[in-house]
Write an enzyme that holds these catalytic residues in place. Sequence first.
Site, PDB file in Angstrom:
ATOM      1  N   GLY A  28       0.758  -1.318   0.067  1.00  0.00           N
ATOM      2  CA  GLY A  28       0.041   0.049   0.126  1.00  0.00           C
ATOM      3  C   GLY A  28       0.813   1.311  -0.150  1.00  0.00           C
ATOM      4  N   TYR A  29       0.110   2.308   0.327  1.00  0.00           N
ATOM      5  CA  TYR A  29       0.682   3.633   0.171  1.00  0.00           C
ATOM      6  C   TYR A  29       1.307   3.879  -1.302  1.00  0.00           C
ATOM      7  CZ  TYR A  29       2.081   8.207   1.979  1.00  0.00           C
ATOM      8  OH  TYR A  29       2.364   9.295   2.624  1.00  0.00           O
ATOM      9  N   HIS A  34       4.244   1.346  -8.153  1.00  0.00           N
ATOM     10  CA  HIS A  34       3.297   0.431  -8.156  1.00  0.00           C
ATOM     11  C   HIS A  34       2.196   0.638  -9.199  1.00  0.00           C
ATOM     12  CE1 HIS A  34       3.981   1.383  -3.599  1.00  0.00           C
ATOM     13  NE2 HIS A  34       4.170   0.273  -3.757  1.00  0.00           N
ATOM     14  N   GLY A 144       8.621  -5.415  -8.817  1.00  0.00           N
ATOM     15  CA  GLY A 144       9.339  -4.143  -9.209  1.00  0.00           C
ATOM     16  C   GLY A 144      10.875  -4.703  -9.289  1.00  0.00           C
ATOM     17  N   VAL A 173      10.487   2.988 -11.400  1.00  0.00           N
ATOM     18  CA  VAL A 173       9.963   4.032 -11.822  1.00  0.00           C
ATOM     19  C   VAL A 173      10.800   5.193 -10.838  1.00  0.00           C
ATOM     20  CG1 VAL A 173       7.778   5.778 -11.836  1.00  0.00           C
ATOM     21  CG2 VAL A 173       7.782   3.178 -12.550  1.00  0.00           C
ATOM     22  N   SER A 182       9.572   5.405  -3.726  1.00  0.00           N
ATOM     23  CA  SER A 182       9.304   4.433  -2.626  1.00  0.00           C
ATOM     24  C   SER A 182       8.562   4.894  -1.530  1.00  0.00           C
ATOM     25  CB  SER A 182      10.897   4.065  -1.918  1.00  0.00           C
ATOM     26  OG  SER A 182      10.361   3.547  -0.657  1.00  0.00           O
TER      27      SER A 182
HETATM   28  P1  AMP Z   1       5.915  -2.586  -1.587  1.00  0.00           P
HETATM   29  O1  AMP Z   1       4.569  -1.917  -1.440  1.00  0.00           O
HETATM   30  O2  AMP Z   1       7.134  -1.576  -1.414  1.00  0.00           O
HETATM   31  O3  AMP Z   1       6.158  -3.876  -1.044  1.00  0.00           O
HETATM   32  O4  AMP Z   1       6.066  -2.761  -3.341  1.00  0.00           O
HETATM   33  C1  AMP Z   1       5.311  -3.658  -4.040  1.00  0.00           C
HETATM   34  C2  AMP Z   1       5.801  -3.764  -5.366  1.00  0.00           C
HETATM   35  O5  AMP Z   1       5.918  -2.683  -6.109  1.00  0.00           O
HETATM   36  C3  AMP Z   1       7.050  -4.536  -5.325  1.00  0.00           C
HETATM   37  O6  AMP Z   1       7.314  -5.597  -6.447  1.00  0.00           O
HETATM   38  C4  AMP Z   1       8.157  -3.262  -5.666  1.00  0.00           C
HETATM   39  O7  AMP Z   1       9.358  -3.823  -6.323  1.00  0.00           O
HETATM   40  C5  AMP Z   1       7.421  -2.449  -6.662  1.00  0.00           C
HETATM   41  N1  AMP Z   1       7.867  -1.251  -6.556  1.00  0.00           N
HETATM   42  C6  AMP Z   1       8.067  -0.321  -5.416  1.00  0.00           C
HETATM   43  N2  AMP Z   1       8.653   0.913  -6.039  1.00  0.00           N
HETATM   44  C7  AMP Z   1       8.764   0.944  -7.138  1.00  0.00           C
HETATM   45  C8  AMP Z   1       9.356   1.493  -8.196  1.00  0.00           C
HETATM   46  N3  AMP Z   1       9.919   2.599  -7.865  1.00  0.00           N
HETATM   47  N4  AMP Z   1       9.378   1.359  -9.510  1.00  0.00           N
HETATM   48  C9  AMP Z   1       8.832   0.050  -9.733  1.00  0.00           C
HETATM   49  N5  AMP Z   1       8.112  -0.918  -8.984  1.00  0.00           N
HETATM   50  C10 AMP Z   1       8.256  -0.464  -7.756  1.00  0.00           C
END
Ligand code: AMP
Length: 277
Positions: A28-29, A34, A144, A173, A182
């Site tokens: 989330g967030y 994402h 990602g 991204v 992030s």
């Molecule tokens: P998270 O919510 O941080 O667990 O991320 C969920 C998914 O989004 C994971 O597969 C991450 O690798 C991907 N993700 C997070 N930040 C980015 C980004 N800047 N660019 C591409 N994918 C991302």
Amino acid sequence: MQVIGTIAELRALRQQLSGAVGFVPTMGYLHQGHLALVRRARTENSTVVVSIYVNPTQFGPREDSAGYPRELNRDLDLLHSEKVDVIFVPSDAEMYPPGFSTWVDVENVTERLEGASRPGHFRGVATIVTKLFNVVRPSRAYFGQKDAQQTAVIRRMVADLDMGIEIVAVPTVRESDGLAMSSRNVHLSPEERRAATVLFEALTLTRELSRGGEKDAEEIRQQMTSLIQKEPLARIDYVSIADASTLEELSFIDRPALASLAVTIGKTRLMDNMPLE
Ligand code: AMP
């Protein structure tokens, strides 16, 4: 768009679906990183399922899952605009009921980098992703490049346990100054936010050295390290030039490699990486 909180409801809905199901697990967030995963999933599948769950078991004892940023209503609005079909938002009690005792441990690739800095992290990730895969039963799952080691761990797990799910890695991204998007960036003060560009600068230097023909991995690690050390707010956790699939450190770049780093800026730990051709 359906928002579902229980495994039983999601299973019932899944049984009615035909065609390819694309799955995007998140905490989330949500930001544009994402959404890049969601958009890719939308173009490749009949149904898109997104999960939003801050998994407590992937946070270490000194990390705070309760302090992870959350904004569910905003996330739901964004996913609605992306025409997501199903959003799974389970509670901790739903995912880890009393008596929960089974864990998924991926060896080797988890032992370095993030695994060395955050013991138990990938055990939590592999376990929750397995559980989500078992409930969603996706055709494809989207991860990602930003979390390159996580993607490598999931690929290993899916292959080793014959899960039969296609793992799609989506490029990172970035903000306009190169900082990888992030959910944790929100914790940076304006001064720390400016300092945080040092990660991308170090990776850009790496790419230039590599394109210029530098094959000595230790030389590149040293140049990355001295560039980051010029930033007073940055504290290096690790700087790595590793085999792109096993993440074993290289001394000589003679195969597809990944430059990666984790750096703490103030109190916020940031990580980033760049594949080296
Ligand atoms: P998270 O919510 O941080 O667990 O991320 C969920 C998914 O989004 C994971 O597969 C991450 O690798 C991907 N993700 C997070 N930040 C980015 C980004 N800047 N660019 C591409 N994918 C991302």
